[in-house]
Design a protein around this motif. Structure first.
Motif, PDB file in Angstrom:
ATOM      1  N   SER A  37       0.997  -1.317   0.144  1.00  0.00           N
ATOM      2  CA  SER A  37      -0.114  -0.223  -0.079  1.00  0.00           C
ATOM      3  C   SER A  37       1.001   1.229  -0.052  1.00  0.00           C
ATOM      4  O   SER A  37       0.253   2.315  -0.321  1.00  0.00           O
ATOM      5  N   LEU A  38       2.050   1.082   0.274  1.00  0.00           N
ATOM      6  CA  LEU A  38       3.071   2.348   0.525  1.00  0.00           C
ATOM      7  C   LEU A  38       3.229   2.896  -0.820  1.00  0.00           C
ATOM      8  O   LEU A  38       3.324   4.306  -0.820  1.00  0.00           O
ATOM      9  N   SER A  39       3.026   2.389  -1.868  1.00  0.00           N
ATOM     10  CA  SER A  39       3.315   3.132  -3.009  1.00  0.00           C
ATOM     11  C   SER A  39       1.995   3.800  -3.582  1.00  0.00           C
ATOM     12  O   SER A  39       2.108   4.624  -4.873  1.00  0.00           O
ATOM     13  N   ALA A  40       1.010   3.571  -2.849  1.00  0.00           N
ATOM     14  CA  ALA A  40      -0.462   4.340  -3.318  1.00  0.00           C
ATOM     15  C   ALA A  40      -0.943   5.317  -2.624  1.00  0.00           C
ATOM     16  O   ALA A  40      -0.166   5.748  -1.382  1.00  0.00           O
ATOM     17  N   ASP A  41      -1.958   5.999  -2.962  1.00  0.00           N
ATOM     18  CA  ASP A  41      -2.632   7.158  -2.302  1.00  0.00           C
ATOM     19  C   ASP A  41      -2.807   6.472  -0.534  1.00  0.00           C
ATOM     20  O   ASP A  41      -3.699   5.643  -0.434  1.00  0.00           O
ATOM     21  N   PRO A  42      -2.334   6.931   0.495  1.00  0.00           N
ATOM     22  CA  PRO A  42      -2.486   6.688   1.698  1.00  0.00           C
ATOM     23  C   PRO A  42      -3.978   6.716   2.224  1.00  0.00           C
ATOM     24  O   PRO A  42      -4.442   6.305   3.170  1.00  0.00           O
ATOM     25  N   LYS A  43      -4.646   7.616   1.533  1.00  0.00           N
ATOM     26  CA  LYS A  43      -6.126   7.780   1.997  1.00  0.00           C
ATOM     27  C   LYS A  43      -7.008   6.728   1.778  1.00  0.00           C
ATOM     28  O   LYS A  43      -7.853   6.327   2.639  1.00  0.00           O
TER      29      LYS A  43
ATOM     30  N   GLN B 123      -9.846   2.031   8.812  1.00  0.00           N
ATOM     31  CA  GLN B 123     -10.857   2.421   9.564  1.00  0.00           C
ATOM     32  C   GLN B 123     -12.259   1.631   9.668  1.00  0.00           C
ATOM     33  O   GLN B 123     -12.756   1.505  10.463  1.00  0.00           O
ATOM     34  N   ALA B 124     -12.374   1.177   8.309  1.00  0.00           N
ATOM     35  CA  ALA B 124     -13.412   0.050   8.041  1.00  0.00           C
ATOM     36  C   ALA B 124     -13.211  -1.102   9.241  1.00  0.00           C
ATOM     37  O   ALA B 124     -14.095  -1.691   9.465  1.00  0.00           O
ATOM     38  N   ILE B 125     -11.923  -1.538   9.020  1.00  0.00           N
ATOM     39  CA  ILE B 125     -11.606  -2.683   9.489  1.00  0.00           C
ATOM     40  C   ILE B 125     -11.716  -2.654  11.157  1.00  0.00           C
ATOM     41  O   ILE B 125     -12.258  -3.184  12.051  1.00  0.00           O
ATOM     42  N   LEU B 126     -10.728  -1.531  11.806  1.00  0.00           N
ATOM     43  CA  LEU B 126     -10.399  -1.515  12.974  1.00  0.00           C
ATOM     44  C   LEU B 126     -11.399  -0.521  13.935  1.00  0.00           C
ATOM     45  O   LEU B 126     -11.220  -0.442  14.834  1.00  0.00           O
ATOM     46  N   GLY B 127     -11.976   0.415  13.079  1.00  0.00           N
ATOM     47  CA  GLY B 127     -12.809   1.351  14.025  1.00  0.00           C
ATOM     48  C   GLY B 127     -12.240   2.726  13.887  1.00  0.00           C
ATOM     49  O   GLY B 127     -11.058   2.739  13.544  1.00  0.00           O
ATOM     50  N   PRO B 128     -13.035   3.691  14.264  1.00  0.00           N
ATOM     51  CA  PRO B 128     -12.560   5.181  14.352  1.00  0.00           C
ATOM     52  C   PRO B 128     -11.160   4.997  15.442  1.00  0.00           C
ATOM     53  O   PRO B 128     -11.405   4.408  16.458  1.00  0.00           O
ATOM     54  N   PRO B 129     -10.469   6.070  15.292  1.00  0.00           N
ATOM     55  CA  PRO B 129      -9.303   6.094  16.407  1.00  0.00           C
ATOM     56  C   PRO B 129     -10.079   6.835  17.652  1.00  0.00           C
ATOM     57  O   PRO B 129     -10.953   7.411  17.712  1.00  0.00           O
ATOM     58  N   SER B 130      -9.632   6.319  18.920  1.00  0.00           N
ATOM     59  CA  SER B 130     -10.132   6.479  20.289  1.00  0.00           C
ATOM     60  C   SER B 130      -8.962   7.331  21.002  1.00  0.00           C
ATOM     61  O   SER B 130      -9.212   7.949  21.946  1.00  0.00           O
TER      62      SER B 130
END
Length: 241
Positions: free
Chosen positions: A220-226, A233-240
């Motif tokens: 993924s590092l060579s792609a847009d990080p967005k 976020q979909a996998i892990l949930g929003p930051p707490s």
């Protein structure tokens, strides 16, 4: 490097990935394996030579290097995970992550580099993480320290090339160890980490990516990080934190 010809030293050898490294090295016929930990009395591996080594205590690092002058392979495995976030986490814990993973590992390498040079060059294995390349909720302190350790590994590979020392970085996601006891996702067998890393040492590989998760993160590092962080976020949930 033929593992049978090596005298290895493993940090954090009392449990988890470090313990499996010692067992795998012995199984592959290493001439000698020094198993080290902050509390050496917690090491009970038949065939290993036990030495105290605390990454955050420079005197113990120096003493270990003086006691193990025949070492040809250093496995930097010892680490911690405090769960400290960078914004509101305890600064003492954040510093402890960096003191352990970055400054502690660097101190071990600086102490043992002359030993490796005297013994023909040898090798260094640094156990890193997929979190060297990204951050997840609750991992800020750990991820920052592992990112620093990753690029330290890259820098030292160049600085030690002149003395013929192989410097290998090993990346993995979650392994089935005490440090990941509270993690509910898939975990790999710690022995798979040791096997992959030592196979890489034998082949002269400078980087070993152990599992599919780490390969996905690296790709993924060579792609847009967005797009990557939206997926995380979909996998892990929003930051707490």
């Amino acid at each position: 490097m033929d593992i049978q010809d090596q005298v290895a030293l493993v940090t954090g050898a009392n449990r988890g990935i470090g313990r499996t490294f010692v067992e795998e090295l012995l199984a592959r016929g290493a001439r000698k394996v020094y198993a080290t930990a902050r509390r050496p009395e917690t090491i009970d591996i038949p065939g290993a030579e036990v030495v105290r080594l605390d990454l955050t205590d420079p005197a113990s690092v120096t003493a270990a290097a003086e006691a193990a002058q025949d070492v040809t392979l250093v496995v930097n495995n010892a680490g911690i995970s405090t769960g400290a976030g960078l914004l509101t986490g305890d600064m003492t814990e954040i510093r402890r992550e960096m003191d352990t993973h970055y400054f502690g590992t660097l101190g071990v390498i600086r102490a043992f580099a002359p030993v490796l040079a005297a013994n023909g060059g040898g090798g260094i294995v640094n156990i890193l993480s997929a979190l060297s390349w990204f951050a997840a909720p609750g991992s800020g302190g750990y991820a920052a320290a592992k990112a620093a350790e990753w690029n330290m590994t890259n820098a030292l590979r160049q600085e030690l090339a002149g003395q013929g020392t192989l410097v290998q970085g090993v990346h993995l996601g979650a392994a089935d160890t005490d440090i990941m006891a509270g993690y509910d996702g898939p975990k790999i067998d710690p022995r798979d980490v040791a096997r992959a890393a030592l196979d890489g040492v034998a082949a002269g590989e400078i980087e070993v990516v152990v599992d599919d998760w780490s390969r996905m993160v690296k790709d993924s590092l060579s792609a847009d990080p967005k797009a990557f962080y939206e997926q995380m976020q979909a996998i892990l949930g929003p930051p707490s934190d």
